[in-house]
Design an enzyme around this catalytic site. Sequence first.
Site, PDB file in Angstrom:
ATOM      1  N   SER A   1     126.110-123.831  35.825  1.00  0.00           N
ATOM      2  CA  SER A   1     127.226-124.204  36.550  1.00  0.00           C
ATOM      3  C   SER A   1     126.920-124.210  38.154  1.00  0.00           C
ATOM      4  O   SER A   1     126.372-123.264  38.523  1.00  0.00           O
ATOM      5  CB  SER A   1     128.157-123.111  36.485  1.00  0.00           C
ATOM      6  OG  SER A   1     128.582-123.023  34.814  1.00  0.00           O
TER       7      SER A   1
ATOM      8  N   ARG B   1     130.106-112.902  38.742  1.00  0.00           N
ATOM      9  CA  ARG B   1     129.036-113.813  39.125  1.00  0.00           C
ATOM     10  C   ARG B   1     128.596-112.948  40.397  1.00  0.00           C
ATOM     11  O   ARG B   1     127.899-113.795  41.303  1.00  0.00           O
ATOM     12  CB  ARG B   1     129.143-115.132  39.062  1.00  0.00           C
ATOM     13  CG  ARG B   1     129.574-115.996  38.106  1.00  0.00           C
ATOM     14  CD  ARG B   1     128.244-115.606  37.004  1.00  0.00           C
ATOM     15  NE  ARG B   1     128.761-116.287  36.040  1.00  0.00           N
ATOM     16  CZ  ARG B   1     129.578-115.702  34.899  1.00  0.00           C
ATOM     17  NH1 ARG B   1     129.719-114.532  34.972  1.00  0.00           N
ATOM     18  NH2 ARG B   1     130.008-116.510  33.683  1.00  0.00           N
TER      19      ARG B   1
ATOM     20  N   GLU C   1     127.453-121.353  42.917  1.00  0.00           N
ATOM     21  CA  GLU C   1     126.902-120.192  42.323  1.00  0.00           C
ATOM     22  C   GLU C   1     125.290-119.995  42.589  1.00  0.00           C
ATOM     23  O   GLU C   1     125.124-118.820  42.903  1.00  0.00           O
ATOM     24  CB  GLU C   1     127.147-120.425  40.707  1.00  0.00           C
ATOM     25  CG  GLU C   1     126.704-119.245  39.842  1.00  0.00           C
ATOM     26  CD  GLU C   1     127.039-119.650  38.431  1.00  0.00           C
ATOM     27  OE1 GLU C   1     128.040-119.752  38.016  1.00  0.00           O
ATOM     28  OE2 GLU C   1     126.016-119.223  37.605  1.00  0.00           O
TER      29      GLU C   1
HETATM   30  C1  LIG Z   1     121.083-124.751  32.149  1.00  0.00           C
HETATM   31  C2  LIG Z   1     121.326-123.375  32.812  1.00  0.00           C
HETATM   32  C3  LIG Z   1     122.373-122.619  32.200  1.00  0.00           C
HETATM   33  C4  LIG Z   1     122.851-121.462  32.893  1.00  0.00           C
HETATM   34  N1  LIG Z   1     123.884-120.715  32.191  1.00  0.00           N
HETATM   35  C5  LIG Z   1     124.196-119.678  32.780  1.00  0.00           C
HETATM   36  C6  LIG Z   1     125.406-119.024  32.288  1.00  0.00           C
HETATM   37  O1  LIG Z   1     125.993-119.227  31.148  1.00  0.00           O
HETATM   38  N2  LIG Z   1     125.507-117.767  32.755  1.00  0.00           N
HETATM   39  C7  LIG Z   1     125.185-117.293  33.969  1.00  0.00           C
HETATM   40  O2  LIG Z   1     125.479-116.404  34.713  1.00  0.00           O
HETATM   41  N3  LIG Z   1     124.154-118.105  34.589  1.00  0.00           N
HETATM   42  C8  LIG Z   1     123.594-119.310  34.218  1.00  0.00           C
HETATM   43  N4  LIG Z   1     122.526-119.833  34.633  1.00  0.00           N
HETATM   44  C9  LIG Z   1     122.345-119.435  35.765  1.00  0.00           C
HETATM   45  C10 LIG Z   1     120.839-118.913  35.721  1.00  0.00           C
HETATM   46  O3  LIG Z   1     120.082-119.135  34.515  1.00  0.00           O
HETATM   47  C11 LIG Z   1     121.183-117.089  35.912  1.00  0.00           C
HETATM   48  O4  LIG Z   1     121.579-116.770  37.075  1.00  0.00           O
HETATM   49  C12 LIG Z   1     119.544-116.213  35.647  1.00  0.00           C
HETATM   50  O5  LIG Z   1     119.775-115.046  35.553  1.00  0.00           O
HETATM   51  C13 LIG Z   1     118.601-116.642  36.827  1.00  0.00           C
HETATM   52  O6  LIG Z   1     117.421-116.137  36.599  1.00  0.00           O
HETATM   53  P1  LIG Z   1     116.058-116.634  37.034  1.00  0.00           P
HETATM   54  O7  LIG Z   1     114.990-115.512  37.032  1.00  0.00           O
HETATM   55  O8  LIG Z   1     115.726-117.944  36.965  1.00  0.00           O
HETATM   56  O9  LIG Z   1     116.533-116.254  38.743  1.00  0.00           O
HETATM   57  P2  LIG Z   1     115.952-117.165  40.007  1.00  0.00           P
HETATM   58  O10 LIG Z   1     116.400-118.423  39.935  1.00  0.00           O
HETATM   59  O11 LIG Z   1     114.612-116.933  40.135  1.00  0.00           O
HETATM   60  O12 LIG Z   1     116.661-116.404  41.220  1.00  0.00           O
HETATM   61  C14 LIG Z   1     117.852-116.245  41.281  1.00  0.00           C
HETATM   62  C15 LIG Z   1     118.332-115.136  42.493  1.00  0.00           C
HETATM   63  O13 LIG Z   1     117.672-113.938  42.137  1.00  0.00           O
HETATM   64  C16 LIG Z   1     116.749-113.212  43.003  1.00  0.00           C
HETATM   65  N5  LIG Z   1     115.998-112.454  42.009  1.00  0.00           N
HETATM   66  C17 LIG Z   1     115.261-112.971  40.837  1.00  0.00           C
HETATM   67  N6  LIG Z   1     114.682-112.046  40.370  1.00  0.00           N
HETATM   68  C18 LIG Z   1     114.877-110.946  41.113  1.00  0.00           C
HETATM   69  C19 LIG Z   1     114.506-109.535  40.943  1.00  0.00           C
HETATM   70  N7  LIG Z   1     113.642-109.130  40.025  1.00  0.00           N
HETATM   71  N8  LIG Z   1     114.811-108.632  41.907  1.00  0.00           N
HETATM   72  C20 LIG Z   1     115.762-108.903  42.897  1.00  0.00           C
HETATM   73  N9  LIG Z   1     116.271-110.510  43.033  1.00  0.00           N
HETATM   74  C21 LIG Z   1     115.835-111.159  42.259  1.00  0.00           C
HETATM   75  C22 LIG Z   1     116.263-114.499  43.633  1.00  0.00           C
HETATM   76  O14 LIG Z   1     115.763-113.898  44.989  1.00  0.00           O
HETATM   77  C23 LIG Z   1     117.450-115.449  43.862  1.00  0.00           C
HETATM   78  O15 LIG Z   1     118.141-115.131  44.847  1.00  0.00           O
HETATM   79  C24 LIG Z   1     122.110-121.186  34.083  1.00  0.00           C
HETATM   80  C25 LIG Z   1     121.204-121.935  34.582  1.00  0.00           C
HETATM   81  C26 LIG Z   1     120.753-122.993  34.034  1.00  0.00           C
HETATM   82  C27 LIG Z   1     119.701-123.699  34.562  1.00  0.00           C
END
Ligand SMILES: Cc1cc2nc3c(=O)[nH]c(=O)nc-3n(C[C@H](O)[C@H](O)[C@H](O)COP(=O)(O)OP(=O)(O)OC[C@H]3O[C@@H](n4cnc5c(N)ncnc54)[C@H](O)[C@@H]3O)c2cc1C
Length: 364
Positions: A251, A174, A356
């Site tokens: 998580s 992670r 996380e």
């Molecule tokens: C119901 C649920 C289930 C989930 N299950 C999992 C799972 O099974 N496994 C897992 O690993 N995660 C899980 N997650 C967490 C999440 O979905 C992931 O981490 C996902 O990749 C985040 O993507 P996002 O576009 O929403 O990022 P955001 O929340 O928009 O951003 C997250 C971070 O990444 C940075 N960021 C975003 N895009 C970029 C970019 N293009 N370049 C540089 N930095 C960037 C942001 O600044 C921030 O710091 C879950 C979340 C939820 C709500």
Amino acid sequence: MVSFDDLRDRLTATGARLRAAVPLAELTTLRVGGPATVAECESTEALVATVRELDAAGIPVLLLAGGSNLLIGDDGFEGVVVRIATTGVELTGDAVLAEAGANWDAVVAATVEAGFGGLECLSGIPGSAGATPVQNVGAYGVEVANSLRRVRLLDRASGEIRWVEPGELGFGYRTSVLKHSDAAVVLAVEFGLRADGSSAPLGYRELANALGAPEGESRPAAEVRAAVLRLRADKGMVLDPDDHDTWSAGSFFTNPIVADENVAAVRAAIASHLGADVAVPTFPAAGGVKFSAGWLIERAGFAKGFPGDGSPARLSTKHTLALTNRGAATATDLVTLARTVRQGVAERFGITLEPEPVTVGVSL
Ligand SMILES: Cc1cc2nc3c(=O)[nH]c(=O)nc-3n(C[C@H](O)[C@H](O)[C@H](O)COP(=O)(O)OP(=O)(O)OC[C@H]3O[C@@H](n4cnc5c(N)ncnc54)[C@H](O)[C@@H]3O)c2cc1C
């Protein structure tokens, strides 16, 4: 702070759409976060130009795509939230190329529907393709690092754009060099796929059992995707606006990796609270032993749904590892709950859980 009019003038030529005082709760899956100016970028060119312009002016930038791994404070963000809203996805031979803002599950679905395997275990994870390398997204025994071929980055210090190999990204559990860092923007990602349509080897017992398959074997990617989506839905890990158990960041705590030299003390603490014969789920990890955060939380006395009806922020009723907003929670409510859980686990077992999601304007 730069005025909104100044910002609009500055960003006009970038192609970004600027909006003032947007409640960030509307852009996060935890549905909390105060107001901020948002610059929406629907093309990679707009994204690059906007970030370059803001960086040159020394204006703080928060990158946000799906908002599914962010806990933003109730005061919002002083600066500009750059919303990554690109969408392009292209299947090329045995690879898939996605722009950063492309919906991740749609990318996975497209590969499976086109007859390719490799990404199916990562089905149903909310958010964007570009965020997947940030925390080396993983589920059911697979991480994006397993099949990522390259990442296109904007280096914010030099303004340069280049393709980067996975070896440069410092992937771990992670995490990567991109997490908790303002150094780069992911513009695009490319994943290698399994051309025979078989899944990655099943490395997670619960999933293998659900498919009636031995661990280590592959199954058709479409079957594995369907099983993963079922398992995830049962745990509230697939977004559903009608189900408050999914108003979360997934998580909330990572599974703690306890250094080898501290494992005996942790096991002794667990035995003193739960008895010497309790079966403790652990997994091998580099430099130590990985414990299950969900198991520790539950055994520390925090049941599903804690602290119960009436509280605006509660543990999911399906999964103790997810902190959820029951509809009216603030970031402060969620932080309070997170602190309570973290302190309870630390007091009983001597392990400090780490969040996380990326926290902005709040800390535990
Ligand atoms: C119901 C649920 C289930 C989930 N299950 C999992 C799972 O099974 N496994 C897992 O690993 N995660 C899980 N997650 C967490 C999440 O979905 C992931 O981490 C996902 O990749 C985040 O993507 P996002 O576009 O929403 O990022 P955001 O929340 O928009 O951003 C997250 C971070 O990444 C940075 N960021 C975003 N895009 C970029 C970019 N293009 N370049 C540089 N930095 C960037 C942001 O600044 C921030 O710091 C879950 C979340 C939820 C709500």
